[in-house]
Scaffold this active site. Structure first.
Site, PDB file in Angstrom:
ATOM      1  N   ARG A  75      12.196  22.209 -15.320  1.00 39.25           N
ATOM      2  CA  ARG A  75      13.064  22.854 -14.984  1.00 39.25           C
ATOM      3  C   ARG A  75      12.449  23.299 -13.363  1.00 39.25           C
ATOM      4  NH1 ARG A  75      16.680  23.629 -19.287  1.00 39.25           N
ATOM      5  NH2 ARG A  75      17.744  23.796 -17.425  1.00 39.25           N
ATOM      6  N   SER A  76      13.929  24.040 -13.256  1.00 40.47           N
ATOM      7  CA  SER A  76      13.465  24.164 -11.792  1.00 40.47           C
ATOM      8  C   SER A  76      12.361  25.843 -11.675  1.00 40.47           C
ATOM      9  CB  SER A  76      14.770  24.906 -10.903  1.00 40.47           C
ATOM     10  OG  SER A  76      15.504  25.641 -11.919  1.00 40.47           O
ATOM     11  N   LYS A  92      14.352  17.583 -22.043  1.00 41.07           N
ATOM     12  CA  LYS A  92      13.706  18.949 -21.366  1.00 41.07           C
ATOM     13  C   LYS A  92      13.738  19.770 -22.793  1.00 41.07           C
ATOM     14  CE  LYS A  92      16.575  19.950 -17.079  1.00 41.07           C
ATOM     15  NZ  LYS A  92      18.068  20.074 -16.408  1.00 41.07           N
ATOM     16  N   GLU A  98      12.143  23.114  -5.877  1.00 42.10           N
ATOM     17  CA  GLU A  98      11.279  22.613  -6.636  1.00 42.10           C
ATOM     18  C   GLU A  98      10.604  21.798  -5.702  1.00 42.10           C
ATOM     19  OE1 GLU A  98      14.017  19.692  -9.011  1.00 42.10           O
ATOM     20  OE2 GLU A  98      14.439  21.526 -10.236  1.00 42.10           O
TER      21      GLU A  98
HETATM   22  P1  PGA Z   1      17.492  23.519 -13.657  1.00 44.01           P
HETATM   23  O1  PGA Z   1      17.687  22.248 -13.329  1.00 44.01           O
HETATM   24  O2  PGA Z   1      16.433  23.109 -14.482  1.00 44.01           O
HETATM   25  O3  PGA Z   1      17.366  24.527 -12.513  1.00 44.01           O
HETATM   26  O4  PGA Z   1      18.670  23.941 -14.659  1.00 44.01           O
HETATM   27  C1  PGA Z   1      17.203  21.356 -12.659  1.00 44.01           C
HETATM   28  C2  PGA Z   1      17.668  20.088 -13.223  1.00 44.01           C
HETATM   29  O5  PGA Z   1      19.372  20.255 -12.638  1.00 44.01           O
HETATM   30  O6  PGA Z   1      18.449  19.271 -13.174  1.00 44.01           O
HETATM   31 ZN    ZN Z   2      20.284  18.092 -13.638  1.00 45.42          ZN
END
Ligand code: PGA
Ligand code: ZN
Length: 415
Positions: free
Chosen positions: A360-361, A331, A199
């Protein structure tokens, strides 16, 4: 009102170079709406399944077989689209259609409707406001599932420019702290090569404690007061640390393990030491009672559920009953379609839980979440820090400013 006339789907690549789904929705034969689905690395167990049988190709095939059913739908209405998706795939987690199709289809649809109506997307989704800018939640130093060996176990050390009076200032403050973090890391990790995680957060070889000390120092060096101009936060992503068999949190890079009680003590101490305004998934995704303890002990901190809530109204109902969260990550792709996510946002507002709209990552360069954060009355927008796919969302906030409809920054300090 715009009516869906054509739909196209394709596989594209996300910011990690992995395959994802992009959908084009055309309304009234001429208005293009386009959206691509993001994807997580620290994925909650109860999130929607991204692709049927883990296959983007299978998702596309299933969509193409069924897409004619979406022709004629009113694109402005996320619920209308949702109803047809549920006819095509009645499973609760979109296991036939795939959460990626649900995401891309539902967002491309409102994107097209907004274009047809010559309205910004946030106004199409929320006709009346009030509209406020969310505070950008910047990820300045990270490890865990977003970076390699040697980095901290903690997934994200975050900063929040609470003293900013407008969105431009807020973004500049985060970037300034991020730059200072790099300067200080060089003193702690002499082999630091400016490596960054998924990120854009710096990913040095430092301990968890050093990561927090570095960020605290960087805030000071950037000319800000901790807790007054800039606050700190942590995404523990604790489910990635949780060892179900041993019933302990494995801080394997640090070389120790904490019981549930010790983890709660650790989090409480960090909240006090660093005046944390935000902790995300401080305990594993099934520990609602641990979350309740932290929420009641820390009224000044957003104790936030991500993997715990998975943008799901039933999980929110449990959390609200137990007073387990003062913050909720939103999300859309955890929930599936935009309509599912908007229901979740309504529930959060009803229950007095602060909304944090999140990327998201694994991301695309889409910027819809900037609009979704404003439409849902989010207090924060979590979008990493740097990299084209992160900046795309932040720059969209700057474009949104030009409509002159936003009445300042979100209220943040009154949880
Ligand atoms: P992820 O992580 O998009 O890899 O799930 C982001 C988060 O945990 O906030
Ligand atoms: Zn998280």
């Amino acid at each position: 009102m715009a009516t869906v006339t054509d739909l196209y789907s394709r596989i594209i690549f996300n910011s990690r170079g992995s395959e994802t789904i992009e959908i084009d929705v055309i309304t009234d034969g001429k208005h293009l709406g386009r959206a691509a689905s993001p994807s997580g690395a620290s994925v909650g167990t109860l999130e929607c399944q991204s692709f049927p049988m883990n296959s983007p190709q299978r998702a596309i095939e299933f969509f193409e077989e069924n897409k004619s059913k979406f022709v004629g739908v009113t694109a402005d209405d996320p619920e209308a689209l949702y109803s047809i998706m549920k006819e095509v795939d009645p499973s609760p987690s979109y296991s036939k259609l795939g959460g990626s199709i649900a995401y891309a289809l539902s967002i491309a649809s409102v994107d097209s409707a907004a274009n047809a109506a010559h309205l910004p997307l946030f106004k199409l989704l929320n006709k009346n406001g009030p509209y406020r800018f969310p505070f950008p939640l910047g990820n300045v130093l990270g490890g865990g599932a977003h970076a390699g060996p040697g980095t901290p176990d903690i997934q994200e050390v975050l900063v929040l420019p609470i003293g900013a009076s407008n969105i431009v200032e807020a973004l500049k403050m985060n970037f300034k702290v991020h730059r200072e973090v790099r300067n200080i890391i060089e003193k702690y990790d002499t082999k630091f090569t400016y490596g960054r995680g998924d990120e854009g957060a710096w990913a040095p070889s430092v301990t968890n404690d050093e990561a927090l000390q570095i960020t605290e120092k960087a805030i000071g060096n950037a000319g800000f007061d901790l807790g007054r101009n800039v606050a700190m936060g942590i995404d523990f992503a604790s489910s990635s640390l949780w060892n179900d068999k041993a019933e302990k949190y494995d801080y394997s890079r640090k070389g120790n393990a904490l019981s549930s009680g010790e983890q709660i003590d650790y989090v409480n101490n960090l909240i006090k030491s660093y005046k944390l305004l935000y902790v995300e998934d401080p305990v594993n995704e099934e520990d609602f009672s641990g979350m309740s303890l932290l929420t009641s002990a820390n009224p000044g901190c957003f104790v936030t559920g991500d993997d715990l809530l998975v943008t799901n109204v039933s999980r929110l109902a449990i959390a609200s009953k137990l007073n387990a969260c003062s913050g909720a990550i939103l999300k859309v792709n955890q929930a599936g379609s935009l309509y599912d996510a908007l229901l979740f946002a309504n529930g959060c507002r009803r229950d007095g839980v602060g909304i944090i709209t999140s990327h998201r990552s694994g991301e695309s360069t889409d910027s819809h979440i900037a609009h979704i954060s404003i439409a849902t009355g989010s207090k924060m927008l979590k979008t990493g820090i740097l990299g084209g796919e992160r900046i795309a969302k932040l720059n969209e906030l700057l474009r949104i400013r030009e409509y002159g409809l936003i009445e300042g920054m979100a209220e943040i300090c009154s949880t």
